[in-house]
Write an enzyme that holds these catalytic residues in place. Structure first.
Site, PDB file in Angstrom:
ATOM      1  N   GLU A 155     -63.295  36.502 -46.491  1.00 12.56           N
ATOM      2  CA  GLU A 155     -62.231  35.548 -46.879  1.00 12.56           C
ATOM      3  C   GLU A 155     -62.682  34.105 -46.640  1.00 12.56           C
ATOM      4  O   GLU A 155     -61.896  33.251 -46.214  1.00 12.56           O
ATOM      5  CB  GLU A 155     -60.923  35.882 -46.165  1.00 12.56           C
ATOM      6  CG  GLU A 155     -60.307  37.140 -46.741  1.00 12.56           C
ATOM      7  CD  GLU A 155     -58.925  37.466 -46.222  1.00 12.56           C
ATOM      8  OE1 GLU A 155     -58.229  36.570 -45.743  1.00 12.56           O
ATOM      9  OE2 GLU A 155     -58.557  38.648 -46.324  1.00 12.56           O
TER      10      GLU A 155
HETATM   11  C1  LIG Z   1     -66.277  44.446 -44.567  1.00 19.61           C
HETATM   12  C2  LIG Z   1     -66.257  43.567 -45.764  1.00 19.61           C
HETATM   13  C3  LIG Z   1     -65.122  43.518 -46.567  1.00 19.61           C
HETATM   14  C4  LIG Z   1     -65.114  42.715 -47.715  1.00 19.61           C
HETATM   15  N1  LIG Z   1     -64.026  42.758 -48.556  1.00 19.61           N
HETATM   16  C5  LIG Z   1     -64.104  42.125 -49.762  1.00 19.61           C
HETATM   17  C6  LIG Z   1     -63.096  42.307 -50.769  1.00 19.61           C
HETATM   18  O1  LIG Z   1     -62.105  42.997 -50.557  1.00 19.61           O
HETATM   19  N2  LIG Z   1     -63.256  41.702 -51.958  1.00 19.61           N
HETATM   20  C7  LIG Z   1     -64.337  40.924 -52.235  1.00 19.61           C
HETATM   21  O2  LIG Z   1     -64.429  40.404 -53.342  1.00 19.61           O
HETATM   22  N3  LIG Z   1     -65.298  40.706 -51.308  1.00 19.61           N
HETATM   23  C8  LIG Z   1     -65.216  41.305 -50.089  1.00 19.61           C
HETATM   24  N4  LIG Z   1     -66.201  41.135 -49.152  1.00 19.61           N
HETATM   25  C9  LIG Z   1     -67.259  40.178 -49.414  1.00 19.61           C
HETATM   26  C10 LIG Z   1     -67.176  38.977 -48.499  1.00 19.61           C
HETATM   27  O3  LIG Z   1     -66.123  38.159 -48.885  1.00 19.61           O
HETATM   28  C11 LIG Z   1     -68.567  38.314 -48.562  1.00 19.61           C
HETATM   29  O4  LIG Z   1     -69.381  39.056 -47.679  1.00 19.61           O
HETATM   30  C12 LIG Z   1     -68.537  36.884 -48.195  1.00 19.61           C
HETATM   31  O5  LIG Z   1     -67.948  36.165 -49.239  1.00 19.61           O
HETATM   32  C13 LIG Z   1     -69.933  36.334 -47.942  1.00 19.61           C
HETATM   33  O6  LIG Z   1     -70.778  36.654 -48.987  1.00 19.61           O
HETATM   34  P1  LIG Z   1     -72.221  37.280 -48.696  1.00 19.61           P
HETATM   35  O7  LIG Z   1     -72.057  38.340 -47.691  1.00 19.61           O
HETATM   36  O8  LIG Z   1     -72.873  37.622 -49.956  1.00 19.61           O
HETATM   37  O9  LIG Z   1     -72.986  36.092 -47.983  1.00 19.61           O
HETATM   38  P2  LIG Z   1     -73.806  34.919 -48.665  1.00 19.61           P
HETATM   39  O10 LIG Z   1     -72.942  34.145 -49.577  1.00 19.61           O
HETATM   40  O11 LIG Z   1     -75.081  35.450 -49.179  1.00 19.61           O
HETATM   41  O12 LIG Z   1     -74.083  34.028 -47.375  1.00 19.61           O
HETATM   42  C14 LIG Z   1     -75.004  34.424 -46.340  1.00 19.61           C
HETATM   43  C15 LIG Z   1     -74.908  33.372 -45.244  1.00 19.61           C
HETATM   44  O13 LIG Z   1     -75.205  32.078 -45.788  1.00 19.61           O
HETATM   45  C16 LIG Z   1     -74.119  31.196 -45.575  1.00 19.61           C
HETATM   46  N5  LIG Z   1     -73.995  30.309 -46.732  1.00 19.61           N
HETATM   47  C17 LIG Z   1     -73.867  30.656 -48.023  1.00 19.61           C
HETATM   48  N6  LIG Z   1     -73.775  29.578 -48.806  1.00 19.61           N
HETATM   49  C18 LIG Z   1     -73.849  28.505 -47.974  1.00 19.61           C
HETATM   50  C19 LIG Z   1     -73.821  27.099 -48.168  1.00 19.61           C
HETATM   51  N7  LIG Z   1     -73.661  26.552 -49.382  1.00 19.61           N
HETATM   52  N8  LIG Z   1     -73.926  26.301 -47.095  1.00 19.61           N
HETATM   53  C20 LIG Z   1     -74.054  26.826 -45.848  1.00 19.61           C
HETATM   54  N9  LIG Z   1     -74.106  28.143 -45.610  1.00 19.61           N
HETATM   55  C21 LIG Z   1     -73.989  28.975 -46.651  1.00 19.61           C
HETATM   56  C22 LIG Z   1     -72.915  32.092 -45.416  1.00 19.61           C
HETATM   57  O14 LIG Z   1     -71.878  31.477 -44.686  1.00 19.61           O
HETATM   58  C23 LIG Z   1     -73.508  33.252 -44.644  1.00 19.61           C
HETATM   59  O15 LIG Z   1     -73.612  32.923 -43.289  1.00 19.61           O
HETATM   60  C24 LIG Z   1     -66.229  41.911 -48.009  1.00 19.61           C
HETATM   61  C25 LIG Z   1     -67.350  41.957 -47.187  1.00 19.61           C
HETATM   62  C26 LIG Z   1     -67.383  42.783 -46.096  1.00 19.61           C
HETATM   63  C27 LIG Z   1     -68.630  42.843 -45.266  1.00 19.61           C
END
Ligand SMILES: Cc1cc2nc3c(=O)[nH]c(=O)nc-3n(C[C@H](O)[C@H](O)[C@H](O)COP(=O)(O)OP(=O)(O)OC[C@H]3O[C@@H](n4cnc5c(N)ncnc54)[C@H](O)[C@@H]3O)c2cc1C
Length: 625
Positions: free
Chosen positions: A430
């Protein structure tokens, strides 16, 4: 098996990603915002003081449901849920029977028709018992179909879906993809209009969709054909309501995690899924904006969950620190442990002040709470994590031991280990903490961008820069000097009694914050967005000030309404504010004296492999096996 591909491919430039995010922003500030004004150097205590409380009539309406929920939750065995990775069907059915899947759905469509704050009270109860059950309910009605349907659905859509949703047709929100995490610009799921224009054909794969493995309905975000605006391609993302029973929808994999073992989360594939055109939510190309606006209130689930966690940790720490004797004293009498418990109490009060304030503001409807909700999410998830970490420490070895193991050897099965695992995700989903910082920073400098954007942003014409300069001179000629002037000392805010000194500090610091935002813009210009260390400190100052103001307002309200509790609240609020002042001063100091640049340099060297010497001495592991 899933078709999920692993390594991210950078298909979208930073400019494109920014353009997509900007297009999804709500540009207008139709109502006042406490935090927006704070960043501009104005303390609007009138927006949050007297601290808004739940309408007594609404509390009365919510009570029968909350009582039933309380009763049901008392029967839930969370260790079993954690062990088996399933929420018992009787619990899910029990929740459906009492209306827990339609808490905010209006009564005329079969829901309970309760307010945001009542919903949050329910989530607080659930979170005090089980994180997986919280996720089930909140993925359904904080981000799943009910909330965007309530805000943006047509009457026909509401009539069709609300009654099903209210009685327990589980829904899920599908945005994330293997290459789409925090940044939706690279979205690969597509929707193409059929030649007759009656339906959309959906193709793609969604990752980590909570409730996805059991959902009857999804909100799916997909790319629809781009538009050309001013000669440039403008990517379109559209939100669809999709029936899980439609041919072509498939649960490809159920995902498993560190915690929240009974999360019904999966990889969902969509292959030539026909979605009737009536199922577009709000309008073509409005999907991301819809998601962002939905999250303005949807994000308030996690802050209140963190409050529940803080309360449970306080209970656990209080009991254990009063019982456990080491080195001739109860451990709670050793200063180090006492510091943790005192801080826990102070932060739990502050977290509740922040979360409930946002809920009440959302219900009152006369504030724009996008910044407040994002701050509540950021602040409470981070503070909650520190509280759980400290609780593990207070419990010592028992904090690290599973509840089942404690039980098996005859000790009280206190589930701190599970709570820690379950909580960690709150800093990631979120909106991760980093993305929340960026979101808040963007909104906080919005006024400055409106005024001076043409001067500092790249790609502007000479005419635009000139008119920007005139606009800036007119605005800043008055605004900047006025951020140095203003009485933020005794006897102002005298009605807050002993807490008045903290409110005055917030006022003075708000002006200092505004000046520093301005200085940072001048110092770094368009490169400010790359200086995340600086931006994040500014956001952290703003968050601390917001939490201090909310805490003082709540304590003051309690003192007026319930003097006995109020006297305790003032003491706890005072400790919170004293600690927060220290953090604010530290962040201000770090703005201009920090190690950001050399640390960034080292990180880039690490990425280039120049410090692989540091990784020597390990057994090689092949993660590809
Ligand atoms: C248990 C679980 C439940 C979930 N439920 C849902 C759901 O119901 N629906 C849905 O659509 N998604 C869901 N998600 C997805 C979740 O919202 C994403 O994991 C989240 O948006 C982060 O994306 P990512 O994991 O790909 O991380 P990435 O975007 O790849 O980021 C990796 C790291 O880099 C950091 N980062 C990325 N971009 C930047 C930037 N520009 N500047 C600084 N730091 C940055 C992030 O904060 C993070 O620390 C879920 C994930 C999990 C693990």
């Amino acid at each position: 098996m899933t078709t999920t591909a692993a390594p991210p491919k950078p298909k979208v430039s930073a400019d494109e990603a920014r353009a997509v995010a900007e297009a999804a922003r709500e540009e207008q500030w139709a109502a006042p915002s406490f935090v927006r004004d704070l960043f501009l150097g104005t303390l609007r205590m009138d927006l949050i003081h007297p601290y808004p409380l739940q309408d007594p009539a609404e509390a009365e309406r919510a009570k029968p449901f909350l009582d039933k929920l309380h009763h049901l939750l008392a029967t839930v065995d969370s260790d079993k849920i954690d062990r088996e990775g399933e929420i018992p069907p009787t619990v899910v059915q029990g929740l459906k029977d009492i209306g827990a899947f339609g808490i905010k759905i209006p009564k005329e469509y079969g829901g309970l028709g309760l307010s945001q704050l009542s919903y949050m009270k329910a989530i607080e109860l659930v979170s005090s018992v089980d994180g997986s059950v919280t996720a089930l309910l909140s993925a359904h009605q904080s981000i799943g179909v009910p909330q965007p349907l309530k805000m943006f659905g047509s009457e026909a859509q509401k009539k069709k879906y609300f009654p099903r949703l209210a009685t327990g047709a589980v829904s899920a929100f599908a945005l994330t993809e293997p290459n789409v995490g925090s940044d939706p610009a690279a979205m690969e799921t597509t929707a193409e209009l059929t030649p007759d224009g009656n339906a959309w054909i959906l193709n793609g794969e969604k990752l980590w969709c909570t409730n996805g493995t059991i959902a009857e309905l999804f909100v799916v975000m997909a790319r629809t054909p781009s538009k050309v605006v001013g000669g440039k391609e403008k990517k379109q993302i559209t939100a669809f309501i999709v029936e899980a029973s439609s041919p072509g929808v498939k649960v490809a994999h159920r995902c498993h995690f560190m915690g929240l073992k009974a999360l019904y989360n999966g990889v969902i594939t969509f292959t030539n899924v026909r979605v009737p055109k009536e199922n577009v939510l709000w309008g073509e190309g409005k999907g991301l904006k819809l998601a962002l606006i939905t999250l303005n209130t949807g994000r308030l689930t996690l802050p209140i969950s963190a409050v529940a966690c803080g309360k449970r940790c306080l209970e656990i720490s209080r009991e254990w620190a009063d019982e456990r004797v080491q080195w001739g004293r109860k451990i709670g009498q050793h200063d180090a442990v006492a510091q943790m418990i005192g801080t826990m109490a102070a932060n739990t009060f502050a977290m509740e002040a922040v979360a409930e304030l946002c809920g009440a503001l959302a219900d009152r409807g006369n504030s724009d709470i996008r910044l407040e909700a994002a701050m509540a999410k950021l602040y409470n998830s981070e503070a909650g994590w520190r509280i759980i970490d400290d609780t593990v420490q207070v419990r010592g070895g028992r904090g690290y031991e599973t509840a089942d193991s404690l039980r098996a050897r005859g000790e009280k099965p206190v589930p701190v280990e599970r709570m820690l695992r379950d909580f960690r995700i709150n800093l990631i989903f979120e909106g991760s903490s980093e993305i929340m910082h960026l979101f808040i920073a963007r909104e906080a400098v919005d006024k400055h961008l409106q005024v001076a954007g043409d001067v500092v942003m790249p790609g502007k014409t000479t005419a635009q820069r000139l008119s920007g300069l005139i606009r800036s001179a007119l605005f800043y000629g008055w605004w900047y000097p006025s951020r140095w002037i203003g009485w933020g000392f005794w006897p102002k805010y005298g009605e807050f009694g002993t807490l008045a000194t903290h409110v005055r500090f917030v006022e003075r610091s708000a002006r200092r914050l505004a000046r520093n935002v301005f200085h940072a813009m001048i110092r770094f210009g368009p490169k400010l967005e790359l200086r995340q260390g600086v931006l994040f400190r500014l956001v952290d100052v703003g968050s601390e000030l917001f939490a201090m103001a909310a805490t003082c307002a709540r304590a003051q309200r309690l003192r007026t309404d319930d003097p006995a509790t109020g006297a305790h609240a003032v003491k706890v609020a005072d400790v919170f504010c004293r600690q927060a002042r220290g953090r604010v001063k530290g962040k201000f100091h770090g703005l201009w004296r920090n190690e950001d640049v050399p640390t960034y340099t080292i990180a880039q060297e690490v990425l280039r492999g120049e410090h692989q010497w540091l990784e020597k001495g390990m057994v090689e592991v092949d993660y590809g096996r």
